[in-house]
Design an enzyme around this catalytic site. Structure first.
Site, PDB file in Angstrom:
ATOM      1  N   ARG A  84       0.883  -1.179   0.000  1.00 45.00           N
ATOM      2  CA  ARG A  84       0.000   0.000   0.000  1.00 45.00           C
ATOM      3  C   ARG A  84       0.913   1.220   0.000  1.00 45.00           C
ATOM      4  NH1 ARG A  84      -5.340   1.538   3.458  1.00 45.00           N
ATOM      5  NH2 ARG A  84      -6.152   0.163   1.862  1.00 45.00           N
ATOM      6  N   HIS A 115      -7.293   0.808  -6.563  1.00 42.53           N
ATOM      7  CA  HIS A 115      -7.529  -0.049  -5.389  1.00 42.53           C
ATOM      8  C   HIS A 115      -8.219  -1.328  -5.879  1.00 42.53           C
ATOM      9  CE1 HIS A 115      -7.825  -1.222  -1.350  1.00 42.53           C
ATOM     10  NE2 HIS A 115      -8.687  -0.358  -0.868  1.00 42.53           N
ATOM     11  N   GLN A 169     -10.324  -3.786  -3.631  1.00 42.55           N
ATOM     12  CA  GLN A 169     -11.610  -3.277  -3.164  1.00 42.55           C
ATOM     13  C   GLN A 169     -12.714  -3.574  -4.171  1.00 42.55           C
ATOM     14  OE1 GLN A 169     -12.235  -1.644  -0.119  1.00 42.55           O
ATOM     15  NE2 GLN A 169     -14.307  -2.148  -0.772  1.00 42.55           N
ATOM     16  N   ASP A 192     -17.222   7.535  -1.649  1.00 39.17           N
ATOM     17  CA  ASP A 192     -15.992   7.388  -0.862  1.00 39.17           C
ATOM     18  C   ASP A 192     -15.708   8.767  -0.267  1.00 39.17           C
ATOM     19  OD1 ASP A 192     -13.573   6.478   0.165  1.00 39.17           O
ATOM     20  OD2 ASP A 192     -12.545   6.392  -1.766  1.00 39.17           O
ATOM     21  N   CYS A 227     -16.321   1.775   0.370  1.00 39.22           N
ATOM     22  CA  CYS A 227     -15.141   0.950   0.691  1.00 39.22           C
ATOM     23  C   CYS A 227     -14.760   1.056   2.164  1.00 39.22           C
ATOM     24  CB  CYS A 227     -13.982   1.351  -0.204  1.00 39.22           C
ATOM     25  SG  CYS A 227     -13.426   3.046   0.030  1.00 39.22           S
ATOM     26  N   ARG A 260     -13.496  -8.633   1.278  1.00 43.94           N
ATOM     27  CA  ARG A 260     -12.086  -8.356   0.969  1.00 43.94           C
ATOM     28  C   ARG A 260     -11.259  -9.602   1.291  1.00 43.94           C
ATOM     29  NH1 ARG A 260      -9.997  -3.178   1.199  1.00 43.94           N
ATOM     30  NH2 ARG A 260      -8.068  -4.238   0.682  1.00 43.94           N
TER      31      ARG A 260
HETATM   32  N1  NVA Z   1      -9.955   6.754  -1.451  1.00 41.24           N
HETATM   33  C1  NVA Z   1      -9.598   6.359  -0.108  1.00 41.24           C
HETATM   34  C2  NVA Z   1      -9.837   4.896   0.080  1.00 41.24           C
HETATM   35  C3  NVA Z   1      -9.489   4.363   1.424  1.00 41.24           C
HETATM   36  C4  NVA Z   1      -9.684   2.890   1.532  1.00 41.24           C
HETATM   37  C5  NVA Z   1      -8.145   6.705   0.135  1.00 41.24           C
HETATM   38  O1  NVA Z   1      -7.323   6.485  -0.758  1.00 41.24           O
HETATM   39  O2  NVA Z   1      -7.836   7.205   1.212  1.00 41.24           O
HETATM   40  N1   CP Z   2     -11.276  -0.097   2.274  1.00 39.88           N
HETATM   41  C1   CP Z   2     -10.029  -0.143   2.720  1.00 39.88           C
HETATM   42  O1   CP Z   2      -9.067  -0.398   1.970  1.00 39.88           O
HETATM   43  O2   CP Z   2      -9.898   0.099   4.056  1.00 39.88           O
HETATM   44  P1   CP Z   2      -8.564   0.325   4.883  1.00 39.88           P
HETATM   45  O3   CP Z   2      -7.989   1.639   4.475  1.00 39.88           O
HETATM   46  O4   CP Z   2      -8.998   0.300   6.314  1.00 39.88           O
HETATM   47  O5   CP Z   2      -7.608  -0.793   4.580  1.00 39.88           O
END
Ligand code: NVA
Ligand code: CP
Length: 304
Positions: free
Chosen positions: A102, A129, A132, A218, A258, A286
């Site tokens: 990540r 992502h 997801q 989101d 998500c 997930r």
């Molecule tokens: N769009 C959000 C998703 C978190 C799971 C982010 O990147 O922070």
């Molecule tokens: N949806 C998702 O990826 O959540 P986290 O940021 O908690 O991993």
């Protein structure tokens, strides 16, 4: 060796296999059956951003498989002190069997994968992502079967999650209606063209939600964009999924997010905590879908 860096890295046929397999793994886990193909194998997980679901789903899934998941935060490793990502990939991939990353720019995970001896899975980047959306489409499929020909209404930011929905629209042949404020339109980064049968942009969220099979949103401020918070909170004020928005969609439409969610900002509590919401299933799925991906990347298709 294969990686899973973008949603478009798998074909539709591969997703159909992965969904079938995720369903089997889910059902066997719930029946209490042990399935441990990865005893003694290790998943390395590199987190340059925060996480709840991604960490827990990968870690629990790997434990269920009889293996181990190693949690690494860049701030506690030499990555956080400037060690090149290429060197980190060389070192880690000599000791673990598969890696989840990540991070910020997609180019970072691409460079990691180029230097990795083992499969790499994208656990979220600024751009995509994939895990997801795989879980989200599996969640839809569990209830209603194929998503082909359906309409997904995205109300909010053109971010990593919505950009992944767009890749999925072409692969599964459904339509993404994206409603966002002017100035926040989607930038397509994968060099593909998305025709009107797969993608339409709206400024009016009511229009985007009309007749949709899924309504989703989101946060307006994704991780890494915190310096834009004040401006974004203002710009996204009219892009909230409310009960009125849900009424535009089909009566049986699902609400997806998500997570993490901000009730009262991008979604009203009546919607996310209401009967059309499937957010907890998405989160759980997930784990099941990622287990199918790990198994597929390490062992190929399992015929049983
Ligand atoms: N769009 C959000 C998703 C978190 C799971 C982010 O990147 O922070
Ligand atoms: N949806 C998702 O990826 O959540 P986290 O940021 O908690 O991993």
């Amino acid at each position: 060796m294969r990686h899973y860096l973008q949603f478009s890295d798998f074909t539709r046929e591969e997703y159909e296999y992965l969904f079938k397999r995720a369903g089997i793994l889910k059902q066997r886990l719930k029946a209490g059956q042990l399935y441990q193909p990865f005893i003694g194998r290790v998943l390395g997980m590199i987190f340059e951003k925060s996480s709840t679901r991604t960490r827990v789903s990968f870690e629990a899934g790997m434990a269920q498989f009889g293996g181990h998941a190693m949690f690494m935060q860049s701030k506690d490793t030499q990555l956080g002190r400037g060690e090149p990502i290429e060197d980190v990939a060389q070192v880690i991939s000599r000791m673990v069997d598969i890696v989840m990353v990540r991070t910020f720019e997609q180019s970072i995970i691409d460079r990691f994968a180029e230097n990795s001896k083992v499969p790499v899975i994208n656990g979220l980047t600024n751009e995509y992502h994939p895990c997801q959306i795989m879980a989200d489409i599996f969640t839809y499929t569990e209830r209603f079967g194929s998503i082909e020909g359906k309409t997904v209404a995205w109300i909010g930011d053109s971010n990593n999650v919505s950009r992944t929905w767009l890749q999925a629209a072409k692969i599964f042949n459904f339509k993404l209606n994206l409603a966002c404020p002017r100035g926040y339109e989607m930038t397509v980064l994968d060099g593909q063209t998305y025709g009107p049968e797969h993608f339409e942009t709206f400024n009016d969220p009511y229009q985007a939600a009309r007749n949709a099979d899924i309504v989703t949103t989101d946060v307006s401020v994704s991780m890494g964009y915190e310096r834009e918070t004040l401006q974004r909170k203002k710009d996204f004020i009219n892009y909230k999924v409310s009960e009125k928005i849900m009424l535009q969609a089909k009566a049986e439409a699902l609400f997806m997010h998500c997570l993490p969610a901000h009730r009262g900002e991008e979604v009203d509590p009546e919607v996310i905590d209401g009967p059309q919401s499937v957010v907890w299933d998405e989160a759980e799925n997930r784990m099941h879908t990622q287990k199918a991906v790990i198994e597929y990347l390490l062992l190929g298709k399992i015929e049983d």
